[in-house]
Design a protein around this motif. Structure first.
Motif, PDB file in Angstrom:
ATOM      1  N   ASN A 250       0.819  -1.204   0.000  1.00 25.60           N
ATOM      2  CA  ASN A 250       0.000   0.000   0.000  1.00 25.60           C
ATOM      3  C   ASN A 250       0.857   1.258   0.000  1.00 25.60           C
ATOM      4  O   ASN A 250       0.505   2.267  -0.594  1.00 25.60           O
ATOM      5  N   ALA A 251       2.032   1.178   0.640  1.00 26.36           N
ATOM      6  CA  ALA A 251       2.907   2.350   0.743  1.00 26.36           C
ATOM      7  C   ALA A 251       3.750   2.553  -0.504  1.00 26.36           C
ATOM      8  O   ALA A 251       4.115   3.683  -0.839  1.00 26.36           O
ATOM      9  N   ASP A 252       4.091   1.466  -1.216  1.00 25.94           N
ATOM     10  CA  ASP A 252       4.976   1.566  -2.381  1.00 25.94           C
ATOM     11  C   ASP A 252       4.486   0.568  -3.431  1.00 25.94           C
ATOM     12  O   ASP A 252       4.761  -0.627  -3.351  1.00 25.94           O
ATOM     13  N   SER A 253       3.765   1.078  -4.453  1.00 24.45           N
ATOM     14  CA  SER A 253       3.147   0.187  -5.445  1.00 24.45           C
ATOM     15  C   SER A 253       4.156  -0.493  -6.354  1.00 24.45           C
ATOM     16  O   SER A 253       3.788  -1.387  -7.128  1.00 24.45           O
ATOM     17  N   SER A 254       5.455  -0.115  -6.279  1.00 19.87           N
ATOM     18  CA  SER A 254       6.473  -0.799  -7.074  1.00 19.87           C
ATOM     19  C   SER A 254       6.887  -2.121  -6.437  1.00 19.87           C
ATOM     20  O   SER A 254       7.638  -2.887  -7.057  1.00 19.87           O
ATOM     21  N   LYS A 255       6.412  -2.377  -5.240  1.00 23.04           N
ATOM     22  CA  LYS A 255       6.757  -3.620  -4.545  1.00 23.04           C
ATOM     23  C   LYS A 255       5.534  -4.544  -4.582  1.00 23.04           C
ATOM     24  O   LYS A 255       4.485  -4.221  -4.000  1.00 23.04           O
ATOM     25  N   TRP A 256       5.672  -5.664  -5.294  1.00 17.56           N
ATOM     26  CA  TRP A 256       4.535  -6.580  -5.413  1.00 17.56           C
ATOM     27  C   TRP A 256       5.010  -7.984  -5.745  1.00 17.56           C
ATOM     28  O   TRP A 256       6.151  -8.199  -6.166  1.00 17.56           O
ATOM     29  N   LEU A 257       4.124  -8.910  -5.568  1.00 17.51           N
ATOM     30  CA  LEU A 257       4.321 -10.288  -6.025  1.00 17.51           C
ATOM     31  C   LEU A 257       2.980 -10.793  -6.539  1.00 17.51           C
ATOM     32  O   LEU A 257       1.928 -10.342  -6.093  1.00 17.51           O
ATOM     33  N   GLU A 258       3.040 -11.723  -7.490  1.00 11.44           N
ATOM     34  CA  GLU A 258       1.786 -12.248  -8.040  1.00 11.44           C
ATOM     35  C   GLU A 258       1.974 -13.677  -8.517  1.00 11.44           C
ATOM     36  O   GLU A 258       3.103 -14.142  -8.757  1.00 11.44           O
ATOM     37  N   GLY A 259       0.835 -14.370  -8.649  1.00 10.01           N
ATOM     38  CA  GLY A 259       0.843 -15.738  -9.135  1.00 10.01           C
ATOM     39  C   GLY A 259      -0.504 -16.398  -8.901  1.00 10.01           C
ATOM     40  O   GLY A 259      -1.432 -15.778  -8.352  1.00 10.01           O
ATOM     41  N   PRO A 260      -0.661 -17.667  -9.310  1.00 15.29           N
ATOM     42  CA  PRO A 260      -1.905 -18.402  -9.046  1.00 15.29           C
ATOM     43  C   PRO A 260      -2.151 -18.506  -7.548  1.00 15.29           C
ATOM     44  O   PRO A 260      -1.208 -18.652  -6.758  1.00 15.29           O
ATOM     45  N   ALA A 261      -3.440 -18.434  -7.143  1.00 14.17           N
ATOM     46  CA  ALA A 261      -3.757 -18.390  -5.719  1.00 14.17           C
ATOM     47  C   ALA A 261      -4.821 -19.415  -5.358  1.00 14.17           C
ATOM     48  O   ALA A 261      -5.572 -19.890  -6.212  1.00 14.17           O
ATOM     49  N   THR A 262      -4.854 -19.752  -4.083  1.00 15.07           N
ATOM     50  CA  THR A 262      -5.955 -20.523  -3.496  1.00 15.07           C
ATOM     51  C   THR A 262      -6.527 -19.702  -2.356  1.00 15.07           C
ATOM     52  O   THR A 262      -5.816 -18.919  -1.708  1.00 15.07           O
ATOM     53  N   TYR A 263      -7.845 -19.880  -2.112  1.00 14.68           N
ATOM     54  CA  TYR A 263      -8.506 -19.078  -1.089  1.00 14.68           C
ATOM     55  C   TYR A 263      -9.482 -19.951  -0.319  1.00 14.68           C
ATOM     56  O   TYR A 263     -10.310 -20.647  -0.910  1.00 14.68           O
ATOM     57  N   ALA A 264      -9.374 -19.924   1.008  1.00 11.20           N
ATOM     58  CA  ALA A 264     -10.297 -20.672   1.869  1.00 11.20           C
ATOM     59  C   ALA A 264     -10.410 -19.948   3.197  1.00 11.20           C
ATOM     60  O   ALA A 264      -9.383 -19.598   3.815  1.00 11.20           O
ATOM     61  N   GLY A 265     -11.663 -19.709   3.642  1.00 12.52           N
ATOM     62  CA  GLY A 265     -11.869 -19.042   4.931  1.00 12.52           C
ATOM     63  C   GLY A 265     -11.313 -17.635   4.912  1.00 12.52           C
ATOM     64  O   GLY A 265     -11.793 -16.766   4.175  1.00 12.52           O
ATOM     65  N   THR A 266     -10.260 -17.413   5.719  1.00 17.08           N
ATOM     66  CA  THR A 266      -9.621 -16.091   5.772  1.00 17.08           C
ATOM     67  C   THR A 266      -8.167 -16.159   5.319  1.00 17.08           C
ATOM     68  O   THR A 266      -7.374 -15.262   5.627  1.00 17.08           O
ATOM     69  N   THR A 267      -7.803 -17.218   4.592  1.00 17.42           N
ATOM     70  CA  THR A 267      -6.415 -17.377   4.144  1.00 17.42           C
ATOM     71  C   THR A 267      -6.345 -17.355   2.623  1.00 17.42           C
ATOM     72  O   THR A 267      -7.016 -18.137   1.940  1.00 17.42           O
ATOM     73  N   LEU A 268      -5.523 -16.454   2.080  1.00 14.37           N
ATOM     74  CA  LEU A 268      -5.243 -16.356   0.650  1.00 14.37           C
ATOM     75  C   LEU A 268      -3.774 -16.699   0.455  1.00 14.37           C
ATOM     76  O   LEU A 268      -2.892 -16.029   1.008  1.00 14.37           O
ATOM     77  N   THR A 269      -3.526 -17.768  -0.330  1.00 16.78           N
ATOM     78  CA  THR A 269      -2.150 -18.204  -0.557  1.00 16.78           C
ATOM     79  C   THR A 269      -1.795 -17.979  -2.014  1.00 16.78           C
ATOM     80  O   THR A 269      -2.461 -18.507  -2.909  1.00 16.78           O
ATOM     81  N   ILE A 270      -0.724 -17.178  -2.244  1.00 14.45           N
ATOM     82  CA  ILE A 270      -0.284 -16.866  -3.605  1.00 14.45           C
ATOM     83  C   ILE A 270       1.011 -17.617  -3.881  1.00 14.45           C
ATOM     84  O   ILE A 270       1.973 -17.502  -3.112  1.00 14.45           O
ATOM     85  N   SER A 271       1.014 -18.395  -5.000  1.00 12.18           N
ATOM     86  CA  SER A 271       2.245 -19.066  -5.446  1.00 12.18           C
ATOM     87  C   SER A 271       2.930 -18.126  -6.432  1.00 12.18           C
ATOM     88  O   SER A 271       2.695 -18.174  -7.642  1.00 12.18           O
ATOM     89  N   ALA A 272       3.793 -17.241  -5.902  1.00 13.98           N
ATOM     90  CA  ALA A 272       4.358 -16.160  -6.700  1.00 13.98           C
ATOM     91  C   ALA A 272       5.312 -16.692  -7.754  1.00 13.98           C
ATOM     92  O   ALA A 272       6.191 -17.504  -7.465  1.00 13.98           O
ATOM     93  N   ASP A 273       5.124 -16.215  -9.033  1.00 21.50           N
ATOM     94  CA  ASP A 273       6.076 -16.524 -10.095  1.00 21.50           C
ATOM     95  C   ASP A 273       6.607 -15.258 -10.757  1.00 21.50           C
ATOM     96  O   ASP A 273       7.529 -15.319 -11.562  1.00 21.50           O
ATOM     97  N   LEU A 274       6.012 -14.096 -10.421  1.00 21.38           N
ATOM     98  CA  LEU A 274       6.522 -12.803 -10.847  1.00 21.38           C
ATOM     99  C   LEU A 274       6.590 -11.878  -9.638  1.00 21.38           C
ATOM    100  O   LEU A 274       5.681 -11.883  -8.789  1.00 21.38           O
ATOM    101  N   THR A 275       7.635 -11.058  -9.564  1.00 21.58           N
ATOM    102  CA  THR A 275       7.814 -10.157  -8.409  1.00 21.58           C
ATOM    103  C   THR A 275       8.403  -8.834  -8.859  1.00 21.58           C
ATOM    104  O   THR A 275       8.962  -8.707  -9.953  1.00 21.58           O
ATOM    105  N   SER A 276       8.285  -7.855  -7.981  1.00 25.99           N
ATOM    106  CA  SER A 276       8.947  -6.559  -8.159  1.00 25.99           C
ATOM    107  C   SER A 276       9.325  -6.049  -6.775  1.00 25.99           C
ATOM    108  O   SER A 276       8.504  -6.101  -5.845  1.00 25.99           O
TER     109      SER A 276
END
Length: 660
Positions: A250-276
């Motif tokens: 939220n403080a610096d939009s140049s910092k991120w990670l992304e990838g396919p995700a799974t979601y259950a309950g209150t947990t979001l798990t991202i399998s990152a394959d691209l980052t900045s």
């Protein structure tokens, strides 16, 4: 005293001395108005009735009066069959009284337009079950009330269906009932002449509650990098397993990670394959859906600059744009015609060009030939069929078609007969009269077939147009993968009912067209031109690509090879007696199988001596090399054993035929 009962409704026709009476608008049998023994009278003449067949036919003794037609009559009810005992008569009176009561319905037969006027009492009703019509007797006359039928659900409105009173349908969310007394079709609701509204479509409902959304936040501390990153976040988000999600600081939009995700309950798990912003640790995450990554720089095939590609990349690029689609049809450009050149033919099995043959069963006549005419694909030739004698009446066994047979070794990679069978598209250019035609594909055994239709509109008639049909691969049946016939492709010009089936599915049959097939043979002078033919894997075909002539000739020579006149074409040596020899020749291409040899007008030569042949046979063939061993027998000796000899096409030609 009561008057003698009688019946006189309608009119009659009777012939002098005849024994038959024919009634019009009479009810003699079903209503009991006539019985054997009753007295039949017309004018001053009368006889007793001997028999009756139905409501309009009586049998009498020979009629003593003159011939009459459309005249009035009387039947006096005096038959002994009407006489019963007094007690029984009282019972009959009770029954008749009950039947004549207002509550009893007179049923009207389907053959009548209205009830018999001799029946019924005041205020009594009559009903015709077949139409739903109802009448009431008022003042001694039947008065029509209307139609009374229950509702009959017919589902959604069909413009070609016939509807009757009481039929109701749905249309545009409302329901309607047919009210017109006359059954009909083609009158769509809400036409008030035929339909009455039963129920209107309801108003649009209110907007439902807002569903789950994406987004979400997390304060989980994670160091940016590839791999699995579980985050504690809000419940009730819309993410589904496999969605691609980006987590951004939220403080610096140049910092991120992304990838396919799974979601259950209150947990979001991202399998990152691209980052900045790799190695940064962040704990103020915002989540959003991410798009699928595009092509990595340097991996795209360029069209506007020179580029170095591997062989695999080149092959994939060509396949992606369809330029390497294999055309399973041989000689689709009609370039090669070894056997007949441009000479027209009319017989079954005639090859106007290599690999395309004519087959016909018809009382008409058709001529086929290779003709010089530039095609949209760039070929200088096309195949032309012309009706020279019409057959306007299509018998069940009539059939006319053009055909190409494909070898199993050529079509094996289409995997027909297997669960992995591939879809194919047949594309071709035509110039034909307007109408609907058929394209069919068979297996080599002729017990599996698929028929597809194509239509030439009036605006396309007798002009060059390109048509295509797409056919799903057949997952059953026997499809050869060796050098025998695997697949037959048909273009139908005429097909009787014996060769018709519904289009669009594989059948265990041998058909080439549908019942919509245009009768091309119906008019003298009709022309069917075929050109730029391809059969490719897939649901779409690229534009026809004309092969170079040498390549196409070589493909054709696997099945047929011809040597013209004036050529020494085989060499060897003489055997004892000088009339026989051992010779060999080599075909330009390995042939499909041992060919049939035709060599009229050939001679055996040795030095300056020559002789005609009494026979010439093939002793054997090496299919892989194309070398053929020959055993000629000359009519006279041309030399001595061991001398060199040759075969010469003096006045004829030589052809090797290994067609399917």
């Amino acid at each position: 005293m009561s008057a003698l009962p009688s019946y006189s409704t309608g009119t009659v026709a009777v012939v002098a001395d005849g024994t038959a009476v024919v009634g019009t608008s009479t009810l003699w049998l079903t209503a009991g108005n006539a019985k054997p023994g009753d007295f039949f009278q017309v004018g001053h003449f009368g006889v007793f009735i001997t028999d009756l067949a139905d409501d309009t036919h009586l049998t009498i003794p020979p009629w003593p009066g003159a011939t009459a037609s459309g005249v009035a009559y009387n039947i006096w009810k005096v038959s002994l069959q009407r006489v019963v005992g007094s007690e029984a008569w009282k019972d009959v009176d009770k029954i008749v009284a009950a039947l004549n009561a207002n509550g009893y319905i007179v049923f009207v037969p389907p053959t009548l337009m209205a009830p018999d006027p001799s029946l019924g009492e005041e205020n009594q009703t009559a009903f015709q079950p077949t139409t739903g019509k109802m009448w009431v007797m008022t003042g001694g006359v039947w008065n029509y009330l209307g139609l009374y039928r229950g509702f009959n659900a017919r589902g959604a409105y069909d413009n070609v269906a016939t509807f009757s009173v009481g039929d109701f349908v749905s249309s545009a969310g409302s329901s309607y009932v047919w009210i017109n007394p006359t059954p009909g079709s083609g009158h769509a609701p809400p036409n008030a002449t035929y339909w009455q509204l039963l129920a209107s479509k309801g108003d649009t409902g209110g907007i439902g509650p807002t569903g789950a959304g994406y987004g979400g936040t997390s304060t989980t501390s994670r160091t940016i990098g590839v791999g699995s990153h579980p985050f504690a976040t809000q419940a009730g988000l819309a993410y589904t397993n496999g969605a691609r999600v980006r987590a951004t600081s939220n403080a610096d939009s140049s910092k991120w990670l992304e990838g396919p995700a799974t979601y259950a309950g209150t947990t979001l798990t991202i399998s990152a394959d691209l980052t900045s912003g790799s190695t940064a640790t962040v704990n103020d995450w915002n989540f959003n859906l991410a798009g699928q990554p595009g092509t990595v720089a340097g991996a795209a095939v360029l069209y506007n600059a020179v580029q170095t590609l591997t062989d695999a990349q080149k092959a994939q690029a060509r396949d992606n744009i369809g330029v390497t689609k294999k055309n399973y049809i041989i000689n689709g450009g009609m370039q090669v015609s070894q056997e007949n050149g441009a000479t027209a033919g009319t017989t079954n099995g005639y090859y106007p060009v290599d690999q395309f043959e004519l087959q016909r069963t018809t009382s008409g006549a058709i001529s086929v030939a290779q003709v010089a005419s530039v095609t949209p694909g760039g070929s200088t030739n096309r195949l032309r069929a012309t009706v020279t004698s019409a057959d306007a009446s299509v018998d069940s066994g009539d059939i006319v078609y053009l055909l190409q047979r494909l070898e199993g070794l050529r079509a094996a990679d289409l995997k027909f007969g297997l669960s992995a069978a591939k879809t194919i598209t047949v594309q071709f250019g035509i110039k034909v009269p307007a109408g609907t035609y058929g394209v069919a594909v068979w297996n080599g055994l002729g017990n599996r077939c698929y028929v597809a239709e194509y239509t030439v509109s009036g605006g396309e008639a007798n002009t060059d147009v390109v048509k295509s049909v797409t056919i799903p691969g057949d997952t059953t049946g026997t499809w050869a993968t060796d050098n025998s016939g695997a697949m037959l492709v048909f273009w139908s010009l005429m097909a009787g009912s014996n060769y018709q089936q519904t289009a669009g599915s594989w059948q265990s049959a041998a058909k080439i067209a549908t019942s919509n097939q245009f009768n091309f043979m119906g008019t003298v002078g009709n022309v069917f031109e075929l050109f730029d033919v391809s059969l490719v894997e897939g649901s779409a075909a690229p534009a026809f690509q004309l092969p170079d002539y040498a390549t196409e000739l070589a493909r054709c020579q696997r099945y047929f090879y011809k040597i013209g006149s004036g050529v020494f074409w085989a060499t060897g040596m003489l055997r004892s007696g000088g009339t026989q020899g051992y010779l060999y020749s080599k075909t330009p291409q390995p042939m499909r199988a041992q060919p049939t040899l035709s060599a009229p007008g050939n001679q055996l030569w040795c030095a300056d001596n020559s002789s005609g042949l009494s026979s010439l046979g093939i002793g054997g063939i090496d299919v892989s090399s194309g070398q053929i061993y020959l055993a000629p027998v000359a009519t006279s000796s041309v030399g001595s054993a061991g001398q060199a000899c040759m075969l010469y096409t003096a006045t004829g030609s030589v052809s090797f035929n290994a067609r399917l």
